[in-house]
Design a protein around this motif. Structure first.
Motif, PDB file in Angstrom:
ATOM      1  N   TYR A  14     -14.305   4.314  -0.957  1.00 38.56           N
ATOM      2  CA  TYR A  14     -12.997   4.897  -1.273  1.00 38.56           C
ATOM      3  C   TYR A  14     -12.267   4.058  -2.326  1.00 38.56           C
ATOM      4  O   TYR A  14     -11.554   4.594  -3.172  1.00 38.56           O
ATOM      5  CB  TYR A  14     -12.179   4.982   0.022  1.00 38.56           C
ATOM      6  CG  TYR A  14     -10.753   5.437  -0.148  1.00 38.56           C
ATOM      7  CD1 TYR A  14     -10.458   6.759  -0.460  1.00 38.56           C
ATOM      8  CD2 TYR A  14      -9.689   4.550   0.035  1.00 38.56           C
ATOM      9  CE1 TYR A  14      -9.142   7.186  -0.592  1.00 38.56           C
ATOM     10  CE2 TYR A  14      -8.373   4.968  -0.091  1.00 38.56           C
ATOM     11  CZ  TYR A  14      -8.099   6.280  -0.401  1.00 38.56           C
ATOM     12  OH  TYR A  14      -6.807   6.692  -0.531  1.00 38.56           O
ATOM     13  N   THR A  15     -12.479   2.744  -2.285  1.00 41.13           N
ATOM     14  CA  THR A  15     -11.823   1.845  -3.238  1.00 41.13           C
ATOM     15  C   THR A  15     -12.221   2.181  -4.675  1.00 41.13           C
ATOM     16  O   THR A  15     -11.375   2.144  -5.570  1.00 41.13           O
ATOM     17  CB  THR A  15     -12.162   0.378  -2.907  1.00 41.13           C
ATOM     18  OG1 THR A  15     -11.835   0.162  -1.532  1.00 41.13           O
ATOM     19  CG2 THR A  15     -11.363  -0.587  -3.754  1.00 41.13           C
ATOM     20  N   ALA A  16     -13.477   2.517  -4.894  1.00 46.42           N
ATOM     21  CA  ALA A  16     -13.931   2.903  -6.238  1.00 46.42           C
ATOM     22  C   ALA A  16     -13.182   4.156  -6.696  1.00 46.42           C
ATOM     23  O   ALA A  16     -12.787   4.264  -7.863  1.00 46.42           O
ATOM     24  CB  ALA A  16     -15.440   3.132  -6.256  1.00 46.42           C
ATOM     25  N   HIS A  49      -1.589   4.333   5.327  1.00 47.75           N
ATOM     26  CA  HIS A  49      -0.943   4.185   6.637  1.00 47.75           C
ATOM     27  C   HIS A  49      -1.970   4.254   7.756  1.00 47.75           C
ATOM     28  O   HIS A  49      -1.899   3.490   8.719  1.00 47.75           O
ATOM     29  CB  HIS A  49       0.142   5.264   6.830  1.00 47.75           C
ATOM     30  CG  HIS A  49       1.502   4.810   6.423  1.00 47.75           C
ATOM     31  ND1 HIS A  49       2.543   4.722   7.298  1.00 47.75           N
ATOM     32  CD2 HIS A  49       1.985   4.403   5.236  1.00 47.75           C
ATOM     33  CE1 HIS A  49       3.623   4.281   6.660  1.00 47.75           C
ATOM     34  NE2 HIS A  49       3.305   4.093   5.405  1.00 47.75           N
ATOM     35  N   TRP A  50      -2.925   5.171   7.629  1.00 54.90           N
ATOM     36  CA  TRP A  50      -3.979   5.257   8.643  1.00 54.90           C
ATOM     37  C   TRP A  50      -4.860   4.009   8.604  1.00 54.90           C
ATOM     38  O   TRP A  50      -5.269   3.497   9.653  1.00 54.90           O
ATOM     39  CB  TRP A  50      -4.800   6.534   8.480  1.00 54.90           C
ATOM     40  CG  TRP A  50      -4.073   7.712   9.037  1.00 54.90           C
ATOM     41  CD1 TRP A  50      -3.516   8.754   8.347  1.00 54.90           C
ATOM     42  CD2 TRP A  50      -3.783   7.967  10.411  1.00 54.90           C
ATOM     43  NE1 TRP A  50      -2.896   9.626   9.215  1.00 54.90           N
ATOM     44  CE2 TRP A  50      -3.054   9.167  10.489  1.00 54.90           C
ATOM     45  CE3 TRP A  50      -4.070   7.274  11.602  1.00 54.90           C
ATOM     46  CZ2 TRP A  50      -2.613   9.701  11.704  1.00 54.90           C
ATOM     47  CZ3 TRP A  50      -3.631   7.809  12.807  1.00 54.90           C
ATOM     48  CH2 TRP A  50      -2.911   9.007  12.852  1.00 54.90           C
ATOM     49  N   ASP A  51      -5.148   3.492   7.406  1.00 48.74           N
ATOM     50  CA  ASP A  51      -5.932   2.251   7.307  1.00 48.74           C
ATOM     51  C   ASP A  51      -5.224   1.132   8.068  1.00 48.74           C
ATOM     52  O   ASP A  51      -5.858   0.381   8.816  1.00 48.74           O
ATOM     53  CB  ASP A  51      -6.107   1.827   5.847  1.00 48.74           C
ATOM     54  CG  ASP A  51      -7.153   2.645   5.102  1.00 48.74           C
ATOM     55  OD1 ASP A  51      -7.790   3.535   5.702  1.00 48.74           O
ATOM     56  OD2 ASP A  51      -7.336   2.379   3.894  1.00 48.74           O
ATOM     57  N   ASN A  52      -3.918   1.013   7.878  1.00 49.26           N
ATOM     58  CA  ASN A  52      -3.149  -0.027   8.565  1.00 49.26           C
ATOM     59  C   ASN A  52      -3.154   0.176  10.078  1.00 49.26           C
ATOM     60  O   ASN A  52      -3.215  -0.794  10.838  1.00 49.26           O
ATOM     61  CB  ASN A  52      -1.722  -0.105   8.028  1.00 49.26           C
ATOM     62  CG  ASN A  52      -1.691  -0.708   6.638  1.00 49.26           C
ATOM     63  OD1 ASN A  52      -2.474  -1.587   6.309  1.00 49.26           O
ATOM     64  ND2 ASN A  52      -0.791  -0.217   5.806  1.00 49.26           N
ATOM     65  N   LYS A  97      -5.094  -0.094  -2.037  1.00 51.46           N
ATOM     66  CA  LYS A  97      -6.244  -0.983  -2.268  1.00 51.46           C
ATOM     67  C   LYS A  97      -6.220  -2.157  -1.306  1.00 51.46           C
ATOM     68  O   LYS A  97      -7.242  -2.540  -0.735  1.00 51.46           O
ATOM     69  CB  LYS A  97      -6.246  -1.494  -3.710  1.00 51.46           C
ATOM     70  CG  LYS A  97      -6.622  -0.444  -4.727  1.00 51.46           C
ATOM     71  CD  LYS A  97      -6.577  -1.053  -6.124  1.00 51.46           C
ATOM     72  CE  LYS A  97      -6.886  -0.037  -7.189  1.00 51.46           C
ATOM     73  NZ  LYS A  97      -6.881  -0.657  -8.530  1.00 51.46           N
ATOM     74  N   THR A  98      -5.027  -2.733  -1.097  1.00 51.89           N
ATOM     75  CA  THR A  98      -4.883  -3.877  -0.196  1.00 51.89           C
ATOM     76  C   THR A  98      -5.217  -3.483   1.242  1.00 51.89           C
ATOM     77  O   THR A  98      -5.961  -4.190   1.926  1.00 51.89           O
ATOM     78  CB  THR A  98      -3.451  -4.443  -0.277  1.00 51.89           C
ATOM     79  OG1 THR A  98      -3.189  -4.807  -1.631  1.00 51.89           O
ATOM     80  CG2 THR A  98      -3.278  -5.663   0.612  1.00 51.89           C
ATOM     81  N   SER A  99      -4.678  -2.359   1.695  1.00 43.99           N
ATOM     82  CA  SER A  99      -4.915  -1.957   3.088  1.00 43.99           C
ATOM     83  C   SER A  99      -6.388  -1.625   3.311  1.00 43.99           C
ATOM     84  O   SER A  99      -6.956  -2.032   4.330  1.00 43.99           O
ATOM     85  CB  SER A  99      -4.016  -0.799   3.512  1.00 43.99           C
ATOM     86  OG  SER A  99      -4.236   0.326   2.718  1.00 43.99           O
ATOM     87  N   ARG A 100      -7.023  -0.947   2.353  1.00 43.09           N
ATOM     88  CA  ARG A 100      -8.438  -0.621   2.548  1.00 43.09           C
ATOM     89  C   ARG A 100      -9.301  -1.882   2.511  1.00 43.09           C
ATOM     90  O   ARG A 100     -10.214  -2.025   3.326  1.00 43.09           O
ATOM     91  CB  ARG A 100      -8.916   0.401   1.504  1.00 43.09           C
ATOM     92  CG  ARG A 100     -10.383   0.844   1.652  1.00 43.09           C
ATOM     93  CD  ARG A 100     -10.759   1.447   3.013  1.00 43.09           C
ATOM     94  NE  ARG A 100      -9.987   2.588   3.398  1.00 43.09           N
ATOM     95  CZ  ARG A 100     -10.425   3.840   3.388  1.00 43.09           C
ATOM     96  NH1 ARG A 100     -11.652   4.115   3.009  1.00 43.09           N
ATOM     97  NH2 ARG A 100      -9.635   4.814   3.781  1.00 43.09           N
ATOM     98  N   SER A 101      -9.015  -2.808   1.608  1.00 40.68           N
ATOM     99  CA  SER A 101      -9.862  -4.006   1.565  1.00 40.68           C
ATOM    100  C   SER A 101      -9.667  -4.852   2.826  1.00 40.68           C
ATOM    101  O   SER A 101     -10.640  -5.389   3.361  1.00 40.68           O
ATOM    102  CB  SER A 101      -9.664  -4.803   0.280  1.00 40.68           C
ATOM    103  OG  SER A 101      -8.489  -5.533   0.316  1.00 40.68           O
ATOM    104  N   SER A 102      -8.442  -4.939   3.350  1.00 38.14           N
ATOM    105  CA  SER A 102      -8.207  -5.657   4.611  1.00 38.14           C
ATOM    106  C   SER A 102      -8.944  -4.979   5.764  1.00 38.14           C
ATOM    107  O   SER A 102      -9.535  -5.657   6.621  1.00 38.14           O
ATOM    108  CB  SER A 102      -6.720  -5.708   4.947  1.00 38.14           C
ATOM    109  OG  SER A 102      -6.012  -6.395   3.945  1.00 38.14           O
TER     110      SER A 102
END
Length: 162
Positions: A14-16, A49-52, A97-102
């Motif tokens: 997803y980040t890409a 928000h869902w990633d978090n 990007k930050t939430s997905r990478s975390s």
């Protein structure tokens, strides 16, 4: 996808896709995907928000052997879309990007057994649609489908715009 590292890699892809949004101007970020639908910015923040939630609520619960708790979707989603109105597209992209990478780091750090351990989702032991037992790996595959659904909506709008 039974291999948990494949599931995590797929989720990380997803980040890409997020990186394809770096050149959007603010009016494009504000563009709704259809009339009376969310803006591109709101969709991207909604996913963040869902990633978090997965990172801060679901992973700790599963690690502690507790069931997964998901909030009421409409009010949870409404908070993300309201917040999106106050932020720039660039800021939303950065948060996403930050939430997905975390989240990917959090998932990668888990043992295979933790990812595949049977758990509950709001008290239910099995997915009502697929009939399979809930596991963190299964929930991540559900979120991959959720991401793809929204990516396709955004890509359609951006394709029509270009």
């Amino acid at each position: 996808m039974t291999n948990t590292s494949d599931v995590i890699d797929e989720f990380a892809s997803y980040t890409a896709w997020l990186n394809t949004l770096t050149e959007l101007n603010e009016s494009t970020w504000e563009k709704p995907i259809a009339s009376d639908k969310w803006s591109i910015k709101a969709i991207v923040l909604h996913i963040a928000h869902w990633d978090n939630h997965l990172l801060n609520v679901i992973i700790p619960a599963v690690k502690n052997g507790e069931g997964m708790i998901f909030p009421e979707f409409d009010s949870f989603n409404a908070r993300a879309t309201q917040k999106a109105k106050r932020l720039s597209g660039e800021k939303v992209l950065q948060l996403a990007k930050t939430s997905r990478s975390s989240l990917i780091e959090g998932l990668t750090s888990l043992r295979h057994e933790t990812m595949t351990m049977h758990t509950t989702a709001n008290g239910a032991t099995h997915c009502p649609h697929q009939g399979v037992p809930y596991t963190l790996a299964y929930i991540v595959t559900e979120f991959i489908e959720h991401d793809r659904h929204h990516q396709q909506q955004v890509d359609r709008v951006l394709g029509a715009a270009s």
